[in-house]
Write a protein that holds these residues in place. Structure first.
Motif, PDB file in Angstrom:
ATOM      1  N   ASN A   1      -4.840   2.509  10.341  1.00  0.00           N
ATOM      2  CA  ASN A   1      -5.078   3.993   8.456  1.00  0.00           C
ATOM      3  C   ASN A   1      -3.767   5.400   8.821  1.00  0.00           C
ATOM      4  O   ASN A   1      -3.032   4.709   9.428  1.00  0.00           O
TER       5      ASN A   1
ATOM      6  N   VAL B   1       0.619  -0.864  -0.220  1.00  0.00           N
ATOM      7  CA  VAL B   1      -0.271   0.138  -0.164  1.00  0.00           C
ATOM      8  C   VAL B   1       0.790   1.091   0.151  1.00  0.00           C
ATOM      9  O   VAL B   1       2.105   0.611   0.354  1.00  0.00           O
TER      10      VAL B   1
ATOM     11  N   GLY C   1      -2.103   5.475   3.444  1.00  0.00           N
ATOM     12  CA  GLY C   1      -3.362   4.120   2.392  1.00  0.00           C
ATOM     13  C   GLY C   1      -4.219   3.145   4.153  1.00  0.00           C
ATOM     14  O   GLY C   1      -3.232   3.910   4.968  1.00  0.00           O
ATOM     15  N   SER C   2      -4.321   3.056   3.702  1.00  0.00           N
ATOM     16  CA  SER C   2      -5.516   2.260   4.619  1.00  0.00           C
ATOM     17  C   SER C   2      -5.601   0.300   4.294  1.00  0.00           C
ATOM     18  O   SER C   2      -5.191   0.590   3.392  1.00  0.00           O
TER      19      SER C   2
END
Length: 123
Positions: free
Chosen positions: A84, A11, A15-16
């Motif tokens: 997150n 990611v 981002g998460s």
């Protein structure tokens, strides 16, 4: 008791990801659950902890506080780690772990471990 961690991946920073930990062989509600992470060459560090037995106590390390959230679906026997605002320093192999009784900050107190799932955050 067996734990199966999943949900890791690649990611971008900011981002998460959501990690899952499926527990079998015992009701998750009876267990305290924790997430640890490890970078090669470093010790495994605790990230987040959750009490079992109907208690709702949680704890987060300073490095993830405000960004990560641990939750549990006791009926589905699955624990989660919502991550997150990911940073490059969050890159690690993440492990879920479980133990009887309340959670502990000491990784040696956890009897049951998942196999680990790799999270890679690109900057």
């Amino acid at each position: 008791v067996q734990l199966q961690a999943s949900g890791g991946g690649l990611v971008q920073a900011g981002g998460s990801l959501r990690l899952s930990c499926l527990v079998s062989g015992q009701k998750l509600g009876n267990l305290a659950v924790a997430w640890f992470r490890q970078v090669p060459g470093n010790e495994r560090e605790g990230v987040s902890y959750s009490s079992g037995g109907g208690r709702t106590t949680t704890y987060y390390s300073d490095s993830v506080k405000g960004r990560f959230a641990i939750s549990r679906d006791d009926d589905g026997n699955t624990a989660y780690l919502q991550m997150n605002s990911l940073k490059s320093e969050d890159t690690a192999v993440y492990y879920c772990a479980a133990r009887w009784g309340d959670y502990s900050y000491d990784r040696e107190k956890y009897r049951y471990w998942g196999q680990g799932t790799l999270v890679t955050v690109s900057s």
